[in-house]
Motif scaffolding. Structure first.
Motif, PDB file in Angstrom:
ATOM      1  N   GLN A  59      -6.865   0.152  -7.632  1.00 15.06           N
ATOM      2  CA  GLN A  59      -6.918  -1.243  -7.264  1.00 15.06           C
ATOM      3  C   GLN A  59      -6.246  -2.131  -8.414  1.00 15.06           C
ATOM      4  OE1 GLN A  59     -10.274  -3.047  -5.906  1.00 15.06           O
ATOM      5  NE2 GLN A  59      -9.497  -5.093  -6.100  1.00 15.06           N
ATOM      6  N   GLU A  60      -6.552  -1.830  -9.737  1.00 11.51           N
ATOM      7  CA  GLU A  60      -5.922  -2.664 -10.894  1.00 11.51           C
ATOM      8  C   GLU A  60      -4.788  -2.586 -10.833  1.00 11.51           C
ATOM      9  OE1 GLU A  60      -8.358  -1.909 -14.656  1.00 11.51           O
ATOM     10  OE2 GLU A  60     -10.137  -2.023 -13.246  1.00 11.51           O
ATOM     11  N   THR A  61      -4.161  -1.316 -10.605  1.00  9.56           N
ATOM     12  CA  THR A  61      -2.809  -1.223 -10.990  1.00  9.56           C
ATOM     13  C   THR A  61      -1.959  -1.676  -9.934  1.00  9.56           C
ATOM     14  OG1 THR A  61      -2.911   0.969 -11.954  1.00  9.56           O
ATOM     15  CG2 THR A  61      -0.864   0.476 -11.216  1.00  9.56           C
ATOM     16  N   LEU A  62      -2.351  -1.646  -8.529  1.00  7.44           N
ATOM     17  CA  LEU A  62      -1.646  -2.355  -7.519  1.00  7.44           C
ATOM     18  C   LEU A  62      -1.591  -3.798  -7.810  1.00  7.44           C
ATOM     19  CD1 LEU A  62      -0.618  -2.274  -4.510  1.00  7.44           C
ATOM     20  CD2 LEU A  62      -3.171  -2.080  -3.494  1.00  7.44           C
ATOM     21  N   SER A  63      -2.986  -4.532  -7.871  1.00  8.02           N
ATOM     22  CA  SER A  63      -2.901  -5.976  -8.221  1.00  8.02           C
ATOM     23  C   SER A  63      -1.869  -6.321  -9.450  1.00  8.02           C
ATOM     24  CB  SER A  63      -4.396  -6.362  -8.448  1.00  8.02           C
ATOM     25  OG  SER A  63      -5.311  -6.131  -7.434  1.00  8.02           O
TER      26      SER A  63
END
Length: 192
Positions: A59-63
């Motif tokens: 999620q952090e990378t995607l965001s």
């Protein structure tokens, strides 16, 4: 059991999703996940604080990718064009392994209320990242929120379409997401 073998994080996610699907989220232990992934329990905890966090592993990378794409959009881009830029950047980072994980992840989430809640929080995080990036471009708040939510819907619909497509004809994630984004924009325009 190899202690420092590369790819442990990815193997842990795959092992967890498979176990969640096979025996249910509640019945799956951290020890079983670590064993299936071929790592120690302490290696699991170096990567994740608990088994709930496996679902939002990227999620952090995607965001970050979504926000970077929005920030990098041309200055004259509309809010929706900027969101499309963010979606394209995020989609380009996903390959066949992400596509293959989709149906397994969907089955695991469908079988667990707790995982459904984590999945909903993932969507909120994506929307927040895109909204912040749009606000930084001086997009008015209401438009920023609306454009970001449309982006989340497009990403989820595009990912589902991509994951369910025949592997030989799946194409890339951006193609599916762009089509979903165009369909949603047209649907929105028809509401007025």
């Amino acid at each position: 059991m190899a202690r420092w073998e590369p790819g442990a994080r990815e193997r842990l996610v795959l092992a967890a999703v498979d176990l969640f699907t096979e025996q249910g989220y509640d019945a799956t232990t951290v020890t079983e996940i670590a064993e299936r992934a071929g790592v120690t329990k302490s290696t699991f905890f170096r990567h994740f604080p608990d088994k709930r966090e496996l679902l939002v592993a990227g999620q952090e990378t995607l965001s970050r990718l979504l926000a970077e794409g929005i920030s990098a959009a041309p200055e004259a881009a509309s809010p929706l064009q900027a969101v499309a830029s963010g979606l394209e950047r995020a989609c380009e980072a996903m390959g066949p392994a992400n596509r293959e994980l989709g149906p397994r992840l969907k089955a695991a989430v469908a079988a667990s209320t707790e995982l459904q809640e984590r999945d909903a929080l993932k969507s909120v995080g994506m929307a927040a990242a895109m909204t912040e990036a749009l606000l930084a471009r001086a997009v008015p708040e209401v438009q920023a929120h609306l454009a970001a939510e449309l982006g989340v819907m497009a990403f989820k619909r595009g990912y589902a379409s991509w994951a369910e497509a025949d592997p030989d004809a799946a194409g890339d994630l951006w193609g599916h997401t762009a089509a979903a984004f165009d369909e949603l924009r047209a649907a929105g325009a028809s509401l007025s």
